[in-house]
Design an enzyme around this catalytic site. Sequence first.
Site, mmCIF file in Angstrom:
data_model
loop_
_atom_site.group_PDB
_atom_site.id
_atom_site.type_symbol
_atom_site.label_atom_id
_atom_site.label_comp_id
_atom_site.label_asym_id
_atom_site.label_seq_id
_atom_site.Cartn_x
_atom_site.Cartn_y
_atom_site.Cartn_z
ATOM 1 N N CYS A 62 0.799 -1.232 0.000
ATOM 2 C CA CYS A 62 0.000 0.000 0.000
ATOM 3 C C CYS A 62 0.831 1.281 0.000
ATOM 4 O O CYS A 62 0.306 2.354 -0.309
ATOM 5 C CB CYS A 62 -0.945 -0.003 1.200
ATOM 6 S SG CYS A 62 -1.913 -1.509 1.318
ATOM 7 N N HIS A 99 -9.673 2.252 -1.033
ATOM 8 C CA HIS A 99 -8.221 2.140 -0.888
ATOM 9 C C HIS A 99 -7.609 1.517 -2.140
ATOM 10 O O HIS A 99 -7.732 0.307 -2.362
ATOM 11 C CB HIS A 99 -7.935 1.261 0.340
ATOM 12 C CG HIS A 99 -6.489 1.114 0.680
ATOM 13 N ND1 HIS A 99 -5.482 1.829 0.072
ATOM 14 C CD2 HIS A 99 -5.871 0.308 1.596
ATOM 15 C CE1 HIS A 99 -4.322 1.467 0.586
ATOM 16 N NE2 HIS A 99 -4.528 0.546 1.508
ATOM 17 N N HIS A 108 -2.875 7.767 6.342
ATOM 18 C CA HIS A 108 -3.124 6.513 5.626
ATOM 19 C C HIS A 108 -4.589 6.145 5.832
ATOM 20 O O HIS A 108 -5.287 5.820 4.880
ATOM 21 C CB HIS A 108 -2.173 5.427 6.152
ATOM 22 C CG HIS A 108 -2.186 4.171 5.347
ATOM 23 N ND1 HIS A 108 -1.865 4.147 4.009
ATOM 24 C CD2 HIS A 108 -2.495 2.887 5.685
ATOM 25 C CE1 HIS A 108 -1.959 2.902 3.556
ATOM 26 N NE2 HIS A 108 -2.354 2.128 4.557
#
Length: 503
Positions: A161, A331, A293
């Site tokens: 990520c 995401h 995040h």
Amino acid sequence: MEEIVIAGIAGRLPESDNLQEFWDNLIQGVDLVTEDDRRWKPGLYGLPARNGKLKEINKFDASFFGVHPKQAHTMDPQLRLLLEVSYEAIVDGGINPSDLRGTKTGVWVGVSGSEAGEAFSRDPEELLGYSMTGCQRAMFANRISYFFDFKGPSLAIDTACSSSLLALENAYKAIYHGQCDAAIVGGVNLLLKPNTSVQFMKLGMLSPDGTCKSFDASGNGYCRSEAACAVLVTKKSMAKRVYATILNAGSNTDGYKEQGVTFPSGEVQQQLLNSLYKEAGIPTNEVEYVEAHGTGTKVGDPQEVNGIVNVFCNSEREPLLIGSTKSNMGHPEPASGLAALAKVILSLEHGVWAPNLHYKNPNPDIPALQDGRIQVVSKPIPVKGGIVGINSFGFGGSNVHVILRPNKKKLSSTESSLPLPRLVQVCGRTQEAVEALIEKSRNLASDASLVNLLNSISGIPPSAMPYRGYTLVGTESDVKEIQQSQTTGRPLWNGDTMERDGP
């Protein structure tokens, strides 16, 4: 040392073909996560019914990018998108891509997998070999360098990520240390088949209702999403446009944790932030906003935000603003860092922080949300011009943080107005594209920077952009002309002489 800046940016985000659409959706509070069968039937294999999807991934101008049709048919759509947004990011910076040919420009791409490559290679008897050059992750960067004839470093980065923000960090340091003069940084993620989603679901990472409820008490996992973004990073002297200055960037890794490899370490994240602000000599109370995040997981949010509080809220200050673009669009995993950067840049350009979605009740495991030291941007809030930080963390423990200073020298509308009628020259692949650009230049005639950018890129070779056009802005005249040019050295008209009396 010369400053390093974000000089151009482009992207495709869920339900958003470009960054203007993305901004309109963000500021209007549109939930960009949808339930439909564009990828697979909602609920297949027990998966969450919702995810974030790009509008269109099935079209590609192969001839423009010099790709043979046989190669194009077995090229990962992720790479096709990267080629497109990389070109757009350069042009967005007001630079003619041909001017960068042969230069020491690097390419860093954050990407984690190629589901297309897996699909193309199922039957060995049908393999043509082209999927090797179209789906290998090394090619995601190398093909960009090949097409633009860049001579700098060219590599793909996979830290899950945090991939694309680490790509930006790598590019920043490469320019800083003289390895290259400019860089294209990309990040991409597509959801082409359900296998990866099933694995994340089995690990307990996905939100059953397909929503990233960042910082909220009801956070129960994250929602998968798609994105393709690219930024042009250059030395300030080379830039024709400056969105923001990169003051520092760095990364570290959690290392061993008793709870397991995927458990985030707020302590190690905190160490990274402390070291970067100390190294750059930036007082932490000067930080106005942190794009977190913020995936909306029960463990991840408290670990991250409590670490942020320990770094930025240890002295008297106004509440620190935080947000996470994942609440708006899901995401996009390896592309999430650049998607977050796109939201930050757009907010700075428009002078208002785009609001989070799905934030109703503060997470009780984050005390600073209760006592007011931190404020989640849940409605549009004016930008004050302070320092901005961006977090991005990989699920294997790779942490990245980037520090930005907004461009404070932006001209006001009165300063940027054009005192005289001005010639605007445009080029495009089609007549419709040229007409659209002419119309946009007329609608924004007072924006000198836009006029300058359009004129700067109007010299792209006719072999790439065969249609040429011009108009006059700053006048009531309806003068315009559009022609399809031939690939000769002779110009259709000479803009330099027509414009010699301009500012």
